[in-house]
Design an enzyme around this catalytic site. Structure first.
Site, PDB file in Angstrom:
ATOM      1  N   TYR A  28      -1.936  -0.642  10.210  1.00 44.88           N
ATOM      2  CA  TYR A  28      -2.072  -0.975   8.782  1.00 44.88           C
ATOM      3  C   TYR A  28      -0.822  -0.502   8.016  1.00 44.88           C
ATOM      4  O   TYR A  28      -0.209  -1.271   7.267  1.00 44.88           O
ATOM      5  CB  TYR A  28      -3.331  -0.316   8.209  1.00 44.88           C
ATOM      6  CG  TYR A  28      -3.508  -0.555   6.730  1.00 44.88           C
ATOM      7  CD1 TYR A  28      -4.016  -1.763   6.255  1.00 44.88           C
ATOM      8  CD2 TYR A  28      -3.150   0.411   5.800  1.00 44.88           C
ATOM      9  CE1 TYR A  28      -4.159  -1.992   4.893  1.00 44.88           C
ATOM     10  CE2 TYR A  28      -3.298   0.200   4.436  1.00 44.88           C
ATOM     11  CZ  TYR A  28      -3.809  -1.008   3.992  1.00 44.88           C
ATOM     12  OH  TYR A  28      -3.941  -1.234   2.637  1.00 44.88           O
TER      13      TYR A  28
ATOM     14  N   SER B 231       0.853  -1.205   0.000  1.00 40.15           N
ATOM     15  CA  SER B 231       0.000   0.000   0.000  1.00 40.15           C
ATOM     16  C   SER B 231       0.879   1.242   0.000  1.00 40.15           C
ATOM     17  O   SER B 231       2.005   1.221   0.528  1.00 40.15           O
ATOM     18  CB  SER B 231      -0.868   0.019   1.257  1.00 40.15           C
ATOM     19  OG  SER B 231      -1.501   1.277   1.397  1.00 40.15           O
TER      20      SER B 231
HETATM   21  P1  NAD Z   1     -11.233  -6.236   0.077  1.00 41.15           P
HETATM   22  O1  NAD Z   1     -11.643  -6.013   1.487  1.00 41.15           O
HETATM   23  O2  NAD Z   1     -12.204  -5.910  -1.017  1.00 41.15           O
HETATM   24  O3  NAD Z   1     -10.745  -7.755  -0.119  1.00 41.15           O
HETATM   25  C1  NAD Z   1      -9.859  -8.305   0.791  1.00 41.15           C
HETATM   26  C2  NAD Z   1      -9.653  -9.773   0.503  1.00 41.15           C
HETATM   27  O4  NAD Z   1      -8.838 -10.301   1.555  1.00 41.15           O
HETATM   28  C3  NAD Z   1     -10.967 -10.555   0.487  1.00 41.15           C
HETATM   29  O5  NAD Z   1     -10.924 -11.555  -0.517  1.00 41.15           O
HETATM   30  C4  NAD Z   1     -10.987 -11.204   1.870  1.00 41.15           C
HETATM   31  O6  NAD Z   1     -11.662 -12.463   1.866  1.00 41.15           O
HETATM   32  C5  NAD Z   1      -9.502 -11.393   2.156  1.00 41.15           C
HETATM   33  N1  NAD Z   1      -9.299 -11.405   3.598  1.00 41.15           N
HETATM   34  C6  NAD Z   1      -9.407 -10.384   4.471  1.00 41.15           C
HETATM   35  N2  NAD Z   1      -9.232 -10.835   5.732  1.00 41.15           N
HETATM   36  C7  NAD Z   1      -9.016 -12.167   5.653  1.00 41.15           C
HETATM   37  C8  NAD Z   1      -8.790 -13.194   6.603  1.00 41.15           C
HETATM   38  N3  NAD Z   1      -8.765 -12.960   7.912  1.00 41.15           N
HETATM   39  N4  NAD Z   1      -8.610 -14.450   6.142  1.00 41.15           N
HETATM   40  C9  NAD Z   1      -8.653 -14.720   4.839  1.00 41.15           C
HETATM   41  N5  NAD Z   1      -8.876 -13.802   3.889  1.00 41.15           N
HETATM   42  C10 NAD Z   1      -9.057 -12.540   4.294  1.00 41.15           C
HETATM   43  O7  NAD Z   1      -9.870  -5.439  -0.080  1.00 41.15           O
HETATM   44  P2  NAD Z   1      -9.157  -4.765  -1.357  1.00 41.15           P
HETATM   45  O8  NAD Z   1      -9.437  -3.299  -1.258  1.00 41.15           O
HETATM   46  O9  NAD Z   1      -9.439  -5.494  -2.607  1.00 41.15           O
HETATM   47  O10 NAD Z   1      -7.637  -4.958  -0.922  1.00 41.15           O
HETATM   48  C11 NAD Z   1      -6.798  -5.982  -1.421  1.00 41.15           C
HETATM   49  C12 NAD Z   1      -5.382  -5.677  -0.988  1.00 41.15           C
HETATM   50  O11 NAD Z   1      -5.008  -4.399  -1.502  1.00 41.15           O
HETATM   51  C13 NAD Z   1      -5.231  -5.587   0.534  1.00 41.15           C
HETATM   52  O12 NAD Z   1      -4.022  -6.167   0.932  1.00 41.15           O
HETATM   53  C14 NAD Z   1      -5.236  -4.105   0.789  1.00 41.15           C
HETATM   54  O13 NAD Z   1      -4.554  -3.747   1.967  1.00 41.15           O
HETATM   55  C15 NAD Z   1      -4.525  -3.594  -0.453  1.00 41.15           C
HETATM   56  N6  NAD Z   1      -4.822  -2.187  -0.730  1.00 41.15           N
HETATM   57  C16 NAD Z   1      -6.098  -1.786  -0.977  1.00 41.15           C
HETATM   58  C17 NAD Z   1      -6.332  -0.431  -1.215  1.00 41.15           C
HETATM   59  C18 NAD Z   1      -7.710   0.087  -1.474  1.00 41.15           C
HETATM   60  O14 NAD Z   1      -7.911   1.313  -1.410  1.00 41.15           O
HETATM   61  N7  NAD Z   1      -8.681  -0.762  -1.823  1.00 41.15           N
HETATM   62  C19 NAD Z   1      -5.266   0.484  -1.189  1.00 41.15           C
HETATM   63  C20 NAD Z   1      -3.987   0.012  -0.936  1.00 41.15           C
HETATM   64  C21 NAD Z   1      -3.771  -1.331  -0.713  1.00 41.15           C
END
Ligand code: NAD
Length: 238
Positions: free
Chosen positions: A144, A130
């Site tokens: 985070y 991130s």
């Molecule tokens: P999301 O919440 O839509 O999806 C998260 C995924 O992780 C889901 O498939 C969920 O099942 C899985 N997950 C979460 N907790 C879990 C657990 N305890 N056990 C098993 N699986 C688990 O999130 P996203 O926005 O698609 O984010 C995906 C990645 O990108 C993450 O690592 C997040 O930190 C990173 N990210 C997202 C953003 C954003 O703005 N969306 C920005 C920077 C980084």
């Protein structure tokens, strides 16, 4: 018949960025996805359980006929913990975020490296970190930011430590990326104000992050190992 496609494990593939990555990899790889619960093409494993990542690796290996070529660590949580939370709650929140966002990715990367060593082949790890790794995050999200900074440091360590064995590691640092419903997403990230901070004038699409992840997983030149790609509309340039 020998399978000519790479075998890939994508964690957190049930929605958001992970779902976009698996969609973009379709027809280009044999995939196994992962989420909290079992589903079609998805192995269920709750990564807040310290034993879960290792079990997930074993299950994924079985589903992919004993061969994994690429690991994409995407699963993660973004959960607020206010600074005035009682200490036990504060520490539990830190432990949970570190376990899911960093330790589980480390445990899977470890198994991937041991697997490639055993087979005498190289492989690729793509970590979805991130922007927070470099820029920090809100007052309620230090844990985070720290977990994602740890992921970047882990990526670089793997790249430096195992390049000689053909094992490559990359990280992606997305800024705000619109996953789920726009209103809910914006509210969870501080409302309309966040757009004022993004010169591109919009948050990223999950498809943009997925395109970068697929490129790193399949095509990026080996000499790029250890690289961290920013996808944030120039909201943080370094
Ligand atoms: P999301 O919440 O839509 O999806 C998260 C995924 O992780 C889901 O498939 C969920 O099942 C899985 N997950 C979460 N907790 C879990 C657990 N305890 N056990 C098993 N699986 C688990 O999130 P996203 O926005 O698609 O984010 C995906 C990645 O990108 C993450 O690592 C997040 O930190 C990173 N990210 C997202 C953003 C954003 O703005 N969306 C920005 C920077 C980084």
């Amino acid at each position: 018949m020998v399978n000519p496609l790479p075998n890939i494990l994508v964690t957190g593939s049930t929605r958001g960025i992970g779902a976009s990555i698996t969609h973009a990899l379709k027809h280009r790889a044999l995939l196994i996805g992962h989420g909290r619960q079992d589903g079609p093409e998805v192995i269920g494993a709750d990564l807040s359980d310290p034993a879960a990542a290792d079990r997930l690796w074993d299950a994924a290996l079985t589903r992919l006929d004993g061969r994994i070529d690429v690991l994409i660590n995407n699963a993660g949580v973004f959960e607020a913990t206010p600074v005035d939370a009682p200490l036990p709650d504060w520490q539990a929140a830190w432990a949970r975020t570190m376990q899911i966002n960093l330790q589980a990715a480390a445990d899977l990367s470890r198994r991937a490296i041991l697997h490639w060593r055993e087979r005498g082949v190289g492989g690729r790890i793509v970590n979805i970190a991130s922007r927070a790794a470099y820029r920090g995050d809100s007052p309620a999200h230090w844990h985070y930011a720290a977990s994602k900074a740890g992921m970047v440091a882990m990526t670089k360590s793997i790249a430096r430590g195992f390049a000689g064995e053909g094992i490559l590691a990359f990280a992606i640092c997305p800024g705000f990326t619109m996953t789920g419903m726009a209103e809910e997403y914006l509210a969870s990230r501080g409302g309309d104000k966040l757009l004022a901070d993004i010169p591109l004038g919009r948050v990223a699409d999950p498809e943009e992050v997925a395109r970068a992840a697929v490129w790193l997983a399949l095509e990026a030149p080996a000499s790029m190992t250890g690289a961290v790609l920013d996808i944030n509309g120039a909201s943080f340039v370094r």
